[in-house]
Design a protein around this motif. Structure first.
Motif, PDB file in Angstrom:
ATOM      1  N   ALA A  46     -42.751  -8.255  14.976  1.00 42.49           N
ATOM      2  CA  ALA A  46     -42.096  -9.765  16.158  1.00 42.49           C
ATOM      3  C   ALA A  46     -40.027  -8.776  16.617  1.00 42.49           C
ATOM      4  N   LYS A  48     -38.243  -9.359  18.169  1.00 43.90           N
ATOM      5  CA  LYS A  48     -36.760 -10.175  17.909  1.00 43.90           C
ATOM      6  C   LYS A  48     -35.920 -10.414  16.278  1.00 43.90           C
ATOM      7  N   THR A  49     -36.916  -9.545  14.903  1.00 51.38           N
ATOM      8  CA  THR A  49     -36.286  -9.189  14.267  1.00 51.38           C
ATOM      9  C   THR A  49     -35.090  -8.700  13.805  1.00 51.38           C
ATOM     10  N   ASP A  68     -45.020  -8.521  18.858  1.00 54.95           N
ATOM     11  CA  ASP A  68     -44.275  -9.767  19.192  1.00 54.95           C
ATOM     12  C   ASP A  68     -43.856 -10.180  20.258  1.00 54.95           C
ATOM     13  N   LEU A 152     -39.420 -23.593  11.557  1.00 56.92           N
ATOM     14  CA  LEU A 152     -39.013 -24.109  12.974  1.00 56.92           C
ATOM     15  C   LEU A 152     -39.906 -24.460  14.071  1.00 56.92           C
ATOM     16  N   HIS A 182     -46.517 -20.642  13.464  1.00 59.40           N
ATOM     17  CA  HIS A 182     -45.653 -19.687  13.075  1.00 59.40           C
ATOM     18  C   HIS A 182     -44.940 -20.366  12.036  1.00 59.40           C
ATOM     19  N   GLY A 184     -41.826 -20.465  10.121  1.00 60.62           N
ATOM     20  CA  GLY A 184     -40.877 -20.437   9.688  1.00 60.62           C
ATOM     21  C   GLY A 184     -40.695 -18.469   8.991  1.00 60.62           C
ATOM     22  N   SER A 185     -39.495 -18.779   8.356  1.00 61.59           N
ATOM     23  CA  SER A 185     -39.157 -17.649   8.190  1.00 61.59           C
ATOM     24  C   SER A 185     -38.544 -17.819   6.614  1.00 61.59           C
ATOM     25  N   GLN A 186     -38.860 -16.480   5.509  1.00 64.03           N
ATOM     26  CA  GLN A 186     -38.534 -16.496   4.313  1.00 64.03           C
ATOM     27  C   GLN A 186     -39.039 -17.542   3.844  1.00 64.03           C
ATOM     28  N   GLY A 217     -48.524 -15.915  12.998  1.00 64.25           N
ATOM     29  CA  GLY A 217     -47.620 -15.379  12.385  1.00 64.25           C
ATOM     30  C   GLY A 217     -46.647 -14.804  11.369  1.00 64.25           C
ATOM     31  N   GLU A 262     -47.570 -11.592  13.022  1.00 61.88           N
ATOM     32  CA  GLU A 262     -46.063 -11.192  13.661  1.00 61.88           C
ATOM     33  C   GLU A 262     -45.218 -11.361  12.210  1.00 61.88           C
ATOM     34  N   PRO A 263     -45.499 -10.254  11.054  1.00 59.89           N
ATOM     35  CA  PRO A 263     -43.976  -9.712  10.928  1.00 59.89           C
ATOM     36  C   PRO A 263     -43.368  -9.498  11.031  1.00 59.89           C
ATOM     37  N   GLY A 264     -41.635 -10.192  10.910  1.00 62.45           N
ATOM     38  CA  GLY A 264     -40.543  -9.462  11.062  1.00 62.45           C
ATOM     39  C   GLY A 264     -39.643  -9.107  10.251  1.00 62.45           C
TER      40      GLY A 264
HETATM   41  C1  LIG Z   1     -39.673 -14.542  14.431  1.00 62.55           C
HETATM   42  C2  LIG Z   1     -40.777 -14.846  14.631  1.00 62.55           C
HETATM   43  C3  LIG Z   1     -42.040 -14.462  13.774  1.00 62.55           C
HETATM   44  C4  LIG Z   1     -41.375 -13.484  12.751  1.00 62.55           C
HETATM   45  O1  LIG Z   1     -40.738 -14.232  11.594  1.00 62.55           O
HETATM   46  P1  LIG Z   1     -40.633 -13.358   9.888  1.00 62.55           P
HETATM   47  O2  LIG Z   1     -40.119 -14.536   8.936  1.00 62.55           O
HETATM   48  O3  LIG Z   1     -38.838 -12.236  10.530  1.00 62.55           O
HETATM   49  O4  LIG Z   1     -41.296 -12.988   9.887  1.00 62.55           O
HETATM   50  C5  LIG Z   1     -43.087 -14.181  14.326  1.00 62.55           C
HETATM   51  N1  LIG Z   1     -43.597 -14.976  15.229  1.00 62.55           N
HETATM   52  C6  LIG Z   1     -43.273 -15.729  15.755  1.00 62.55           C
HETATM   53  C7  LIG Z   1     -43.607 -16.649  16.937  1.00 62.55           C
HETATM   54  C8  LIG Z   1     -41.375 -15.839  15.864  1.00 62.55           C
HETATM   55  O5  LIG Z   1     -41.129 -16.920  16.506  1.00 62.55           O
END
Ligand SMILES: *Cc1c(COP(=O)(O)O)cnc(C)c1O
Length: 405
Positions: A46, A48-49, A68, A152, A182, A184-186, A217, A262-264
């Protein structure tokens, strides 16, 4: 880029007044390979990370072949880092002109939607460019309920019945279809993915159209530090979480279709630390040269405690206090904005003073990607560091970045 064995060497050599990002490319590559080894499908990082060119390039070298992406700037960054990488355009809400750019200029053929109007935009572009819809996989994003540190699903995703309709409509229009979510994060609770898989299964059974893939996600947690005065958060290890996810994928019969993750954060958090300098100590208050508008943005790191290492300036000859006593300092950021104060303290030796440095570990995710130019402060100095943060001796302190929220 200048190279150092560790951040202390970098700080004492450069004596930097600006924040310095310490990049550990080998840590990044190892964490990427670790994830790829554990996930039974395609790993799409991902962007954006952390979309720095050095990060994307190192990931491509580590064998990441898919990314991603969410915007034209991200398409361009990935293309520049890796001419052959596949891009997955997973933002559910897109400008029609960006969809056109994705399909026409960047050859993107994987895209996400969560509403019929997004299908309309896509179909206009597909018709205008005379593309066979059968060459495009459209992932329908479904809503999930999670217990991530950052939820999210309130923002994106179609409810189950709506997702069924979208899948059928896409299938009728000749697209290949998949399901994505997806969470959410963490994420802290492994049940989160299981719940999402259960909804994906419900949608698949109702829609009764052939699925070309499932995208689970991101959200995989990175290990950070913890506040010794609080109970340690119980986080499953990545190995445990992945074993559970693989078992759930198997149980819900998704193992026989192409899978994507889609790991970030989990891939890039440990690849950077940040050296900040104490501009001024005023009692139990430290004014540092970074802050919430730069690398310590509250919106993403808000619930995370980062390990920190004190780098005393050897030029300071006399100090007050006891260096073995770790005490909390209120931390003020670099800008003149009165909200630029971290609401949780950094814990540091009592002797910390004006001119010292602090290395904040595990800052690779959602830090430099969220920095602004507010007040003219824009940290942009990078050095390469070879020793992983954890191997530099136990961090004597920690930076808790938790905010009011
Ligand atoms: C931000 C995002 C990610 C990455 O999320 P992490 O929590 O950093 O792994 C993956 N997929 C989508 C759609 C995102 O918006």
């Amino acid at each position: 880029m200048q190279r150092f064995d560790n951040a202390r060497d970098a700080a004492l050599t450069l004596r930097p007044d600006d924040p310095v990002y310490c990049f550990r490319p080998e840590v990044l590559k190892a964490d990427a390979r670790r994830f790829m080894g554990l996930f039974p499908g395609k790993t799409a990082y991902a962007v954006k990370t952390n979309g720095e060119p050095m990060v994307l390039k190192a990931l491509a070298e580590a064998g990441i072949e898919a990314f991603d992406v969410a915007s034209p700037a991200e398409f361009e960054a990935v293309r520049a880092a890796s001419p052959r990488a596949e891009m997955l355009y997973m933002h559910p809400v897109k400008a029609q002109s960006d969809i056109r750019l994705a399909l026409e200029t960047y050859g993107i053929r994987v895209i996400a939607v969560d509403h019929e109007d997004e299908i309309t935009k896509l179909s206009r572009v597909v018709q205008a460019l005379d593309i066979d819809p059968g060459t495009i996989i459209v992932f329908v994003r479904i809503q999930t309920k999670g217990s991530a540190a950052y939820e999210l699903s309130k923002k994106f995703g179609a409810g189950p019945a709506h997702a069924v309709e979208l899948l059928r409509r896409l299938d009728r229009n000749g697209y290949k279809v998949g399901l994505c979510f997806h969470v959410g994060s963490q994420i802290a609770d492994p049940e989160t993915y299981e719940r999402a898989l259960r909804s994906a299964d419900w949608v698949r059974n109702r829609a009764a159209v052939p699925l070309a893939g499932l995208d689970v996600g991101g959200g995989f947690p990175a290990e950070y530090g913890h506040d010794p005065n609080r109970k340690a958060p119980e986080l499953p290890s990545l190995e445990e979480l992945m074993a559970r996810l693989r078992a759930d994928l198997d149980e819900w019969a998704f193992m026989d279709m192409p899978l994507v993750a889609e790991p970030g954060r989990v891939i890039c958090a440990h690849a950077f630390s940040l050296i900040v300098r104490v501009m001024l100590r005023k009692g139990r208050r430290l004014y540092i040269n970074d802050g919430i508008w730069s690398s310590l943005s509250d919106s993403w790191t808000g619930k995370i405690t980062l390990p920190a290492r004190f780098i005393p300036d050897p030029a300071i000859r006399s100090r007050n206090g006891d260096k073995s006593k770790i005490v909390p300092f209120k931390v003020c950021g670099a800008t003149c904005d009165s909200v630029d104060i971290l609401s949780r303290p950094f814990w540091l030796p009592e002797t910390v003073d004006t001119g010292d440095w602090i290395e904040i570990g595990h800052i690779g995710a959602y830090s430099m990607s969220l920095r602004t130019r507010f007040n003219g402060f824009y940290p942009d100095t990078f050095v390469e560091v070879t020793t992983p943060f954890e191997q530099g001796g136990a961090p004597e302190s920690f930076a808790s970045l938790e905010t009011m929220a």
